[in-house]
Design a protein around this motif. Structure first.
Motif, PDB file in Angstrom:
ATOM      1  N   SER A   1       0.835  -1.197   0.000  1.00  0.00           N
ATOM      2  CA  SER A   1       0.000   0.000   0.000  1.00  0.00           C
ATOM      3  C   SER A   1       0.869   1.244   0.000  1.00  0.00           C
ATOM      4  O   SER A   1       1.908   1.300   0.661  1.00  0.00           O
ATOM      5  N   SER A   2       0.423   2.248  -0.743  1.00  0.00           N
ATOM      6  CA  SER A   2       1.026   3.579  -0.707  1.00  0.00           C
ATOM      7  C   SER A   2      -0.035   4.617  -0.348  1.00  0.00           C
ATOM      8  O   SER A   2       0.052   5.770  -0.755  1.00  0.00           O
TER       9      SER A   2
ATOM     10  N   CYS B   1       3.193   7.608   0.575  1.00  0.00           N
ATOM     11  CA  CYS B   1       2.139   8.136  -0.296  1.00  0.00           C
ATOM     12  C   CYS B   1       2.576   9.439  -0.960  1.00  0.00           C
ATOM     13  O   CYS B   1       1.929   9.912  -1.894  1.00  0.00           O
ATOM     14  N   ALA B   2       3.682  10.028  -0.475  1.00  0.00           N
ATOM     15  CA  ALA B   2       4.236  11.259  -1.038  1.00  0.00           C
ATOM     16  C   ALA B   2       5.723  11.290  -0.690  1.00  0.00           C
ATOM     17  O   ALA B   2       6.144  10.720   0.325  1.00  0.00           O
TER      18      ALA B   2
ATOM     19  N   ARG C   1       7.230  10.048   8.720  1.00  0.00           N
ATOM     20  CA  ARG C   1       6.911   9.207   9.877  1.00  0.00           C
ATOM     21  C   ARG C   1       5.756   8.275   9.531  1.00  0.00           C
ATOM     22  O   ARG C   1       4.794   8.664   8.863  1.00  0.00           O
ATOM     23  N   ILE C   2       5.838   7.030  10.014  1.00  0.00           N
ATOM     24  CA  ILE C   2       4.773   6.044   9.863  1.00  0.00           C
ATOM     25  C   ILE C   2       4.301   5.657  11.255  1.00  0.00           C
ATOM     26  O   ILE C   2       5.107   5.251  12.102  1.00  0.00           O
ATOM     27  N   ARG C   3       2.998   5.773  11.505  1.00  0.00           N
ATOM     28  CA  ARG C   3       2.435   5.396  12.798  1.00  0.00           C
ATOM     29  C   ARG C   3       1.610   4.121  12.648  1.00  0.00           C
ATOM     30  O   ARG C   3       0.755   4.019  11.758  1.00  0.00           O
TER      31      ARG C   3
ATOM     32  N   LYS D   1       3.702  13.660   7.028  1.00  0.00           N
ATOM     33  CA  LYS D   1       4.733  14.373   6.279  1.00  0.00           C
ATOM     34  C   LYS D   1       5.716  15.067   7.222  1.00  0.00           C
ATOM     35  O   LYS D   1       5.426  15.298   8.396  1.00  0.00           O
ATOM     36  N   CYS D   2       6.881  15.387   6.695  1.00  0.00           N
ATOM     37  CA  CYS D   2       7.867  16.145   7.453  1.00  0.00           C
ATOM     38  C   CYS D   2       7.245  17.472   7.879  1.00  0.00           C
ATOM     39  O   CYS D   2       6.533  18.120   7.105  1.00  0.00           O
TER      40      CYS D   2
END
Length: 400
Positions: free
Chosen positions: A97-98, A123-124, A129-131, A220-221
Motif C-alpha cells: 500500500s502507498s 504516499c508522497a 513518519r509512519i504510525r 509528512k515532514c
C-alpha cells in the motif's frame, strides 16, 4: 445530425493528486446562437483522509469510485462534496500500500506456522513518519519468568520472542525493536527514509490463536506536533495518560507473577508539552494494597529488592532526565536512571512514589538487555515485585 434546439452538457469527474482545493473549471464553446454553453466540468479534490462515519470507526482516503475500485478498496460514504467516496483500504498478507491510511487485519488459528509480510510505501515523497496503531495485536508471548520461583539457569531465554515475532524492516533508518505477546491498544511510530518498509509477522505454532488489526497512518515532514519528534517510537499528546512497556497486561488491574517484559528493547517515548505546563510526574499505574504482599506494582526492572537509580541500573532501566520528587521539582541535579523493584528516587524505599522532571522535552528512554539475572541474591525472579515486570506508568503534566 444534431437539431439546433439540443444542448449536451458533459460532466467529467477527474481525480488529481494536488494541493488545490475543490474547484471547477469551465471549457466553453459557442452555440449557433452565439451563447456560451458549459461542455466540461473538471472536478479537482485532494486525496485527504476522510471519516465515513458508522460503527466501525475506520478512516479512509477520498478517491473517485473508479480509483477506489482499482486500489481494491471498499467505498464507504462520500467525500469532496459528493464527488468522491471514502475508500477504506485493507491489506491481506503479501499486500502493498502507498495510501495515507491502511488497515492490516488477520486472524490466525492455533497451531499456525507461517510468515505474513506487508509492504508500506510512502504516499508522497515528503513523508517522514509512519504510525502503527495496534487496535488489536495479540501473538504468542515471550518465554515467561515467574516471580518468587527462584528458577535458575533460565535467564538467558526469559523475555525472548522465540515462537512469534512482529518486526519492521526499515531500510536507511532505525527499525523498531521486535515485539510479541499482548499489545492491544499500544502503538509504534518510526522514521521513514526509504520509499518503502515492510511489516513482518512470523508465527511459530503453539496452541494460541493470533489476531491483529493495525491502522497505518503516514505523516509528512513538519507534522511533528501530531506525529511526534523524529526518533520517538511512541508519542502521547494528552496532558495526562498511561505509558506501558510492550507485552504489559494493560487491561488488567493486577500484575500477576508471570508478567514478563520483552528483552532487547531500546526506544524513546515522548509526551507533547501542553501550554502552561512546566513539569511532568510519573507513578506506577498499579500499586497494590499493603496487606496484599504477593501483589506486584506495575514497575520492576533489573535486580535488587528496593528502589535503584543511576549507577545501579546497568542492564534494564528507564531514563527520566533529572528526575526528582514532586516537592523538589527544579530543586536539585536530579536522577537519570531508574530500576529495581520500587519506582522511587529514594534508594532506601520499598514502595513506589511519584518521580517528576522539569527537563524539556518531556521524554522517557527505555532499555532492556537480552538476559535476566537468575543467580543468587540478585535473581530477578525472587521477591515481589519481580525485576522482570517491565512498567506501566501514569503521567500528568504540572502547571508552571
Amino acid at each position: 445530425m444534431l437539431s439546433s434546439g439540443t444542448v449536451f452538457v458533459l460532466v467529467v469527474s477527474v481525480l488529481v493528486r494536488s494541493t488545490v482545493s475543490l474547484d471547477t473549471a469551465n471549457v466553453t464553446s459557442q452555440s449557433r446562437s452565439g451563447r456560451a454553453l458549459s461542455l466540461f466540468e473538471v472536478v479537482k479534490f485532494k486525496n485527504d483522509a476522510c471519516n465515513p462515519g458508522g460503527s466501525s470507526g475506520r478512516m479512509g482516503t477520498c478517491y473517485t469510485v473508479d480509483e477506489c475500485s482499482r486500489r481494491s478498496g471498499s467505498p464507504s460514504g462520500t467525500c469532496a462534496n459528493g464527488f468522491g467516496v471514502c475508500c477504506i483500504m485493507s491489506l491481506s498478507c503479501g499486500g502493498s500500500s502507498s495510501d495515507n491510511c491502511t488497515y492490516l487485519t488477520e486472524s490466525m488459528s492455533p497451531g499456525s506456522v507461517m510468515e505474513c509480510q506487508y509492504e508500506i510505501c510512502k504516499c508522497a515523497p515528503d513523508v517522514c513518519r509512519i504510525r502503527l496503531d495496534f487496535l488489536q495485536h495479540t501473538l504468542v508471548g515471550p518465554v515467561i519468568g515467574t516471580t518468587e520461583s527462584g528458577i535458575e539457569d533460565s535467564g538467558n531465554a526469559i523475555g525472548d520472542c522465540i515462537t512469534d515475532t512482529f518486526s519492521v524492516k526499515n531500510p536507511r533508518a532505525k527499525s523498531p525493536p521486535d515485539i510479541c505477546g499482548f499489545n492491544n491498544g499500544q502503538h509504534m511510530i518510526y522514521d521513514m527514509a526509504s520509499p518503502c518498509s515492510s511489516l513482518d509477522f512470523v508465527l511459530g505454532g503453539g496452541g494460541q490463536a493470533r489476531n491483529w488489526d493495525i491502522k497505518v497512518t503516514q505523516y509528512k515532514c513538519g507534522e511533528e506536533d501530531v506525529a511526534g519528534p523524529l526518533g520517538c517510537l511512541q508519542y502521547f499528546s494528552n496532558p495526562m495518560g498511561r505509558i506501558s512497556s510492550y507485552n504489559f497486561p494493560t487491561t488488567s488491574t493486577t500484575v500477576d507473577e508471570n508478567t514478563t517484559h520483552l528483552s532487547r528493547q531500546t526506544y524513546s517515548m515522548c509526551i507533547r508539552r501542553e501550554a502552561g505546563m512546566c513539569a511532568i510526574c510519573y507513578i506506577p499505574a498499579i500499586i497494590p494494597l499493603v496487606e496484599a504482599a504477593d501483589d506486584q506494582a506495575s514497575f520492576g526492572l533489573n535486580k535488587g529488592e528496593d528502589a535503584a537509580v543511576d549507577t545501579e541500573c546497568r542492564d534494564d532501566y528507564i531514563q527520566i532526565p533529572f528526575g526528582e520528587t514532586v516537592d523538589a521539582i527544579e530543586g536539585g541535579p536530579g536522577i537519570q536512571l531508574f530500576c529495581g523493584r520500587a519506582f522511587n528516587v529514594d534508594t532506601a524505599a520499598t514502595v513506589p512514589a511519584s518521580v517528576c522532571s522539569s527537563h524539556l522535552p518531556f521524554q522517557i528512554h527505555y532499555v532492556t538487555t537480552q538476559n535476566e539475572v537468575d543467580k543468587g541474591k540478585n535473581n530477578e525472579m525472587i521477591n515481589f515485585p519481580g525485576g522482570i515486570v517491565g512498567f506501566s506508568l501514569d503521567y500528568r503534566q504540572v502547571p508552571c
